[in-house]
Write a protein that holds these residues in place. Sequence first.
Motif, PDB file in Angstrom:
ATOM      1  N   GLY A 249       0.798  -1.157   0.022  1.00  0.00           N
ATOM      2  CA  GLY A 249      -0.101  -0.178   0.031  1.00  0.00           C
ATOM      3  C   GLY A 249       0.936   1.565  -0.072  1.00  0.00           C
ATOM      4  O   GLY A 249       0.299   2.355   0.484  1.00  0.00           O
ATOM      5  N   VAL A 250       1.926   1.149  -0.591  1.00  0.00           N
ATOM      6  CA  VAL A 250       2.812   2.545  -0.919  1.00  0.00           C
ATOM      7  C   VAL A 250       3.361   2.443  -2.241  1.00  0.00           C
ATOM      8  O   VAL A 250       3.026   1.943  -3.040  1.00  0.00           O
ATOM      9  CB  VAL A 250       4.201   2.115   0.144  1.00  0.00           C
ATOM     10  N   GLY A 251       3.936   3.653  -2.245  1.00  0.00           N
ATOM     11  CA  GLY A 251       4.687   3.982  -3.858  1.00  0.00           C
ATOM     12  C   GLY A 251       5.800   3.550  -4.193  1.00  0.00           C
ATOM     13  O   GLY A 251       6.605   3.049  -2.970  1.00  0.00           O
ATOM     14  N   ARG A 252       6.427   3.315  -5.225  1.00  0.00           N
ATOM     15  CA  ARG A 252       7.614   2.822  -5.631  1.00  0.00           C
ATOM     16  C   ARG A 252       8.654   3.717  -5.107  1.00  0.00           C
ATOM     17  O   ARG A 252       9.742   3.313  -4.713  1.00  0.00           O
ATOM     18  CB  ARG A 252       7.614   2.904  -7.257  1.00  0.00           C
ATOM     19  N   ARG A 253       8.618   5.049  -4.976  1.00  0.00           N
ATOM     20  CA  ARG A 253       9.506   5.927  -4.031  1.00  0.00           C
ATOM     21  C   ARG A 253       9.921   5.633  -2.773  1.00  0.00           C
ATOM     22  O   ARG A 253      10.820   5.503  -2.460  1.00  0.00           O
ATOM     23  CB  ARG A 253       9.077   7.277  -4.265  1.00  0.00           C
ATOM     24  N   SER A 254       8.712   5.072  -2.235  1.00  0.00           N
ATOM     25  CA  SER A 254       8.911   4.590  -0.653  1.00  0.00           C
ATOM     26  C   SER A 254       9.908   3.385  -0.776  1.00  0.00           C
ATOM     27  O   SER A 254      10.652   3.240   0.306  1.00  0.00           O
ATOM     28  CB  SER A 254       7.609   4.461  -0.169  1.00  0.00           C
ATOM     29  N   PHE A 255       9.504   2.491  -1.519  1.00  0.00           N
ATOM     30  CA  PHE A 255      10.435   1.245  -1.754  1.00  0.00           C
ATOM     31  C   PHE A 255      11.982   1.626  -1.891  1.00  0.00           C
ATOM     32  O   PHE A 255      12.639   1.041  -0.989  1.00  0.00           O
ATOM     33  CB  PHE A 255       9.903   0.306  -2.834  1.00  0.00           C
ATOM     34  N   PHE A 256      12.326   2.241  -2.968  1.00  0.00           N
ATOM     35  CA  PHE A 256      13.685   2.628  -3.240  1.00  0.00           C
ATOM     36  C   PHE A 256      14.109   3.616  -1.912  1.00  0.00           C
ATOM     37  O   PHE A 256      15.308   3.801  -1.959  1.00  0.00           O
ATOM     38  CB  PHE A 256      13.557   3.256  -4.363  1.00  0.00           C
ATOM     39  N   ARG A 257      13.303   4.228  -1.264  1.00  0.00           N
ATOM     40  CA  ARG A 257      13.867   5.092  -0.156  1.00  0.00           C
ATOM     41  C   ARG A 257      14.590   3.953   0.783  1.00  0.00           C
ATOM     42  O   ARG A 257      15.799   4.423   1.470  1.00  0.00           O
ATOM     43  CB  ARG A 257      12.665   5.768   0.491  1.00  0.00           C
ATOM     44  N   TYR A 258      14.032   2.787   1.249  1.00  0.00           N
ATOM     45  CA  TYR A 258      14.616   1.864   1.822  1.00  0.00           C
ATOM     46  C   TYR A 258      15.363   0.795   1.457  1.00  0.00           C
ATOM     47  O   TYR A 258      16.141   0.145   2.007  1.00  0.00           O
ATOM     48  CB  TYR A 258      13.489   1.086   2.795  1.00  0.00           C
ATOM     49  N   PHE A 259      15.156   0.509   0.118  1.00  0.00           N
ATOM     50  CA  PHE A 259      15.971  -0.727  -0.503  1.00  0.00           C
ATOM     51  C   PHE A 259      16.419  -0.254  -1.913  1.00  0.00           C
ATOM     52  O   PHE A 259      15.601   0.190  -2.866  1.00  0.00           O
ATOM     53  CB  PHE A 259      14.910  -1.845  -0.367  1.00  0.00           C
ATOM     54  N   PRO A 260      17.540  -0.269  -2.267  1.00  0.00           N
ATOM     55  CA  PRO A 260      18.011   0.015  -3.560  1.00  0.00           C
ATOM     56  C   PRO A 260      17.752  -0.997  -4.638  1.00  0.00           C
ATOM     57  O   PRO A 260      17.831  -0.471  -5.819  1.00  0.00           O
ATOM     58  CB  PRO A 260      19.856   0.226  -3.497  1.00  0.00           C
ATOM     59  N   SER A 261      17.415  -2.034  -4.312  1.00  0.00           N
ATOM     60  CA  SER A 261      17.055  -2.949  -5.330  1.00  0.00           C
ATOM     61  C   SER A 261      16.143  -4.254  -4.584  1.00  0.00           C
ATOM     62  O   SER A 261      16.051  -4.082  -3.399  1.00  0.00           O
ATOM     63  CB  SER A 261      18.175  -3.701  -5.886  1.00  0.00           C
ATOM     64  N   LYS A 262      15.275  -5.211  -5.581  1.00  0.00           N
ATOM     65  CA  LYS A 262      14.691  -5.946  -4.919  1.00  0.00           C
ATOM     66  C   LYS A 262      15.510  -7.144  -4.197  1.00  0.00           C
ATOM     67  O   LYS A 262      14.984  -7.569  -3.245  1.00  0.00           O
ATOM     68  CB  LYS A 262      13.804  -6.810  -6.144  1.00  0.00           C
TER      69      LYS A 262
END
Length: 222
Positions: free
Chosen positions: A31-44
């Motif tokens: 339930g978040v955006g892609r920007r939030s993901f890459f703020r915490y993790f540089p990659s999968k």
Amino acid sequence: MRDALVTAAFRLFLERGYEQTTVDDIVALAGVGRRSFFRYFPSKEDVVFPDHERCLADMTDFLAGGSDDDEPVGRVCDAARLVLRMYAENPTFSVQRYRLTKRVPGLRAYELSVVWRYERALAEYLRRRFAARREGTLQADVIAAAVVAAHNNALRSWLRSDGQGEASTAVDHALAYVRSAFGGAPVPPAAEQPADVVVVVARRGAPLWRVVQEIEATLGRD
């Protein structure tokens, strides 16, 4: 949010498979955006190993906080236990990650790069402590590799058992083996050279002056 992303990622990895899961799938479930993901993790790949950066920082701080009175091999063994503690904090997650990593070659390669960083941190500490020793760099690198190998051997045995029992028991046993092999025998400093040894063969009953003469001749003295 960070924990929510990890939870969502592993739920999808287990349901669909790692390769079939995208970052978009993970953020949609969380339930978040892609920007939030890459703020915490540089990659999968990084979402599979969310705690290693913190653990590596803790290990580096632990080693830097030691004193010259600390026994070096014991210190790096204690530092390795920080990694064990990280895995033991959440056995279910650790077992899931172990199974996933075994199935995905790219994750195994990523994990090896993480292990190498731990090994380098241990080796750099030992290099500083062994700077005055003969072949101190070689000793540092060999001992660091042995500590990592012993730790990982015991850790993987625990993970293969689905996290049953106390992981610390097996790891302590493995690290004790390393300490017994490397922690007890001091290595002479580089400046120290072995003394000359001379062997002289003399007849039984030869006079002492003749024996001394033979020794002086061997040493090239007048």
